[in-house]
Write an enzyme that holds these catalytic residues in place. Sequence first.
Site, mmCIF file in Angstrom:
data_model
loop_
_atom_site.group_PDB
_atom_site.id
_atom_site.type_symbol
_atom_site.label_atom_id
_atom_site.label_comp_id
_atom_site.label_asym_id
_atom_site.label_seq_id
_atom_site.Cartn_x
_atom_site.Cartn_y
_atom_site.Cartn_z
ATOM 1 N N ASP A 107 51.224 27.271 43.184
ATOM 2 C CA ASP A 107 49.802 27.226 42.827
ATOM 3 C C ASP A 107 49.036 26.440 43.894
ATOM 4 O O ASP A 107 49.611 25.606 44.605
ATOM 5 C CB ASP A 107 49.609 26.513 41.484
ATOM 6 C CG ASP A 107 50.071 27.358 40.300
ATOM 7 O OD1 ASP A 107 50.387 28.543 40.486
ATOM 8 O OD2 ASP A 107 50.112 26.812 39.179
ATOM 9 N N ARG A 158 48.693 35.212 46.388
ATOM 10 C CA ARG A 158 47.854 35.465 45.201
ATOM 11 C C ARG A 158 46.430 35.005 45.534
ATOM 12 O O ARG A 158 46.221 33.844 45.894
ATOM 13 C CB ARG A 158 48.386 34.660 44.020
ATOM 14 C CG ARG A 158 47.455 34.687 42.801
ATOM 15 C CD ARG A 158 47.659 33.468 41.878
ATOM 16 N NE ARG A 158 49.013 33.347 41.407
ATOM 17 C CZ ARG A 158 49.567 32.177 41.055
ATOM 18 N NH1 ARG A 158 48.882 31.046 41.132
ATOM 19 N NH2 ARG A 158 50.807 32.122 40.654
HETATM 20 P P1 FAD Z 1 35.433 34.994 36.366
HETATM 21 O O1 FAD Z 1 34.735 35.011 37.673
HETATM 22 O O2 FAD Z 1 35.566 33.690 35.653
HETATM 23 O O3 FAD Z 1 34.754 36.045 35.396
HETATM 24 C C1 FAD Z 1 34.451 37.364 35.855
HETATM 25 C C2 FAD Z 1 34.623 38.356 34.705
HETATM 26 O O4 FAD Z 1 36.027 38.422 34.308
HETATM 27 C C3 FAD Z 1 33.884 37.984 33.442
HETATM 28 O O5 FAD Z 1 32.525 38.360 33.476
HETATM 29 C C4 FAD Z 1 34.695 38.751 32.396
HETATM 30 O O6 FAD Z 1 34.353 40.117 32.424
HETATM 31 C C5 FAD Z 1 36.119 38.600 32.890
HETATM 32 N N1 FAD Z 1 36.735 37.403 32.295
HETATM 33 C C6 FAD Z 1 37.033 36.259 32.923
HETATM 34 N N2 FAD Z 1 37.597 35.379 32.064
HETATM 35 C C7 FAD Z 1 37.632 35.976 30.876
HETATM 36 C C8 FAD Z 1 38.067 35.571 29.563
HETATM 37 N N3 FAD Z 1 38.567 34.352 29.331
HETATM 38 N N4 FAD Z 1 37.955 36.438 28.548
HETATM 39 C C9 FAD Z 1 37.434 37.668 28.761
HETATM 40 N N5 FAD Z 1 36.988 38.115 29.970
HETATM 41 C C10 FAD Z 1 37.082 37.275 31.010
HETATM 42 N N6 FAD Z 1 42.947 28.791 40.367
HETATM 43 C C11 FAD Z 1 43.262 27.880 41.308
HETATM 44 O O7 FAD Z 1 42.380 27.177 41.817
HETATM 45 N N7 FAD Z 1 44.575 27.720 41.717
HETATM 46 C C12 FAD Z 1 45.578 28.489 41.221
HETATM 47 O O8 FAD Z 1 46.742 28.324 41.611
HETATM 48 C C13 FAD Z 1 45.253 29.476 40.252
HETATM 49 N N8 FAD Z 1 46.201 30.293 39.753
HETATM 50 C C14 FAD Z 1 45.836 31.302 38.919
HETATM 51 C C15 FAD Z 1 46.798 32.221 38.506
HETATM 52 C C16 FAD Z 1 46.424 33.322 37.746
HETATM 53 C C17 FAD Z 1 47.462 34.314 37.318
HETATM 54 C C18 FAD Z 1 45.044 33.500 37.356
HETATM 55 C C19 FAD Z 1 44.596 34.680 36.545
HETATM 56 C C20 FAD Z 1 44.109 32.582 37.730
HETATM 57 C C21 FAD Z 1 44.483 31.473 38.498
HETATM 58 N N9 FAD Z 1 43.536 30.523 38.900
HETATM 59 C C22 FAD Z 1 43.886 29.596 39.835
HETATM 60 C C23 FAD Z 1 42.184 30.488 38.259
HETATM 61 C C24 FAD Z 1 41.134 31.238 39.072
HETATM 62 O O9 FAD Z 1 40.828 30.495 40.230
HETATM 63 C C25 FAD Z 1 39.830 31.431 38.265
HETATM 64 O O10 FAD Z 1 39.308 30.181 37.923
HETATM 65 C C26 FAD Z 1 39.965 32.219 36.994
HETATM 66 O O11 FAD Z 1 40.877 33.282 37.124
HETATM 67 C C27 FAD Z 1 38.589 32.796 36.580
HETATM 68 O O12 FAD Z 1 38.141 33.729 37.530
HETATM 69 P P2 FAD Z 1 38.201 35.312 37.263
HETATM 70 O O13 FAD Z 1 38.261 36.007 38.586
HETATM 71 O O14 FAD Z 1 39.350 35.609 36.364
HETATM 72 O O15 FAD Z 1 36.896 35.679 36.468
#
Ligand code: FAD
Length: 278
Positions: A107, A158
């Site tokens: 991560d 990732r």
């Molecule tokens: P966002 O930009 O938050 O949202 C965009 C759209 O996605 C929303 O409008 C909605 O349609 C959909 N959506 C998002 N969340 C939801 C929800 N809870 N319920 C329903 N719809 C939703 N971050 C790090 O800094 N370091 C890491 O190592 C790290 N590892 C990760 C590993 C995985 C597998 C994932 C999925 C995320 C990880 N993250 C990590 C978190 C990442 O940086 C984001 O903060 C997080 O994924 C939110 O961004 P997003 O692109 O999913 O959507």
Amino acid sequence: MLPPLASRFVAGESAAEVLEHARRTNERGVGVICNRLGEHYHERGPADADTAAYERLVADIGASDLRACVSVKPSQLGLQVDEGLFRTNLGRVVDAAASHGVFVWIDMEDHTTTDATLDAFEAEARDHAGGVGVCVQSNLRRTADDLERLADVPGKVRLVKGAYDPPADVAYRDKARVNEAYRSDLEFMFREFDDGVAVGSHDPAMLTHAADLHTRYGTDYEVQMLMGVRTDAQYDLAGAVDVWQYAPYGSEWPAYFWRRVMERKENALFALRALAGA
Ligand code: FAD
């Protein structure tokens, strides 16, 4: 014991529970990335203990027929104690995982750790080609340069938008600008990476963009989402693309659970509804 409310986002307190969760999730066509909760250790004891726990977990995964791997946090393996300790502990986890045929993700934490994390990843990925991956964050201004460096490293990457809150001199603060960076970082990865691309996002627009890039460049990719977030979409997508669910487990679940609940209106409503029905 884990309350039912938390079990949407956390697989359990023990390794046995996350492996059981992996078995059930695999039945829906989705792989599981097991993350033992724990971070920001300032002493060697807990960092060494979590390292040993990961060594046992990868042995258990290797002995099973599960489609599962692990994801570790640098500060969990000792980065805030000493970079050398982190490198040693990461090496222990990756060696153990390699001997059991299990993949290890690293991560990415806050921007002050990016160099140490990428350096450690590159060293391990060159020693264990195909066995290690790292996360990078599109909200950081440096990420386009980091991706150029990573294009030549034999490991998976990732791409996420970034969960931390870095200052404006190192990061894009505007959501639209982060989305724009995510799109262009993803395009670079599909064009230049040979070892596969992991799309770490729940965002339907980014998932569509990834599918379009796959059609254009033919690059293999996988989608990664968090346990408890868009679960039905995870199952639906699994017919068309490799899908992996990031499933946290461990005794430190309360902090993680509340972070998930507080970050989005949908999650807070879920918690309120569950409490009202309890
Ligand atoms: P966002 O930009 O938050 O949202 C965009 C759209 O996605 C929303 O409008 C909605 O349609 C959909 N959506 C998002 N969340 C939801 C929800 N809870 N319920 C329903 N719809 C939703 N971050 C790090 O800094 N370091 C890491 O190592 C790290 N590892 C990760 C590993 C995985 C597998 C994932 C999925 C995320 C990880 N993250 C990590 C978190 C990442 O940086 C984001 O903060 C997080 O994924 C939110 O961004 P997003 O692109 O999913 O959507």
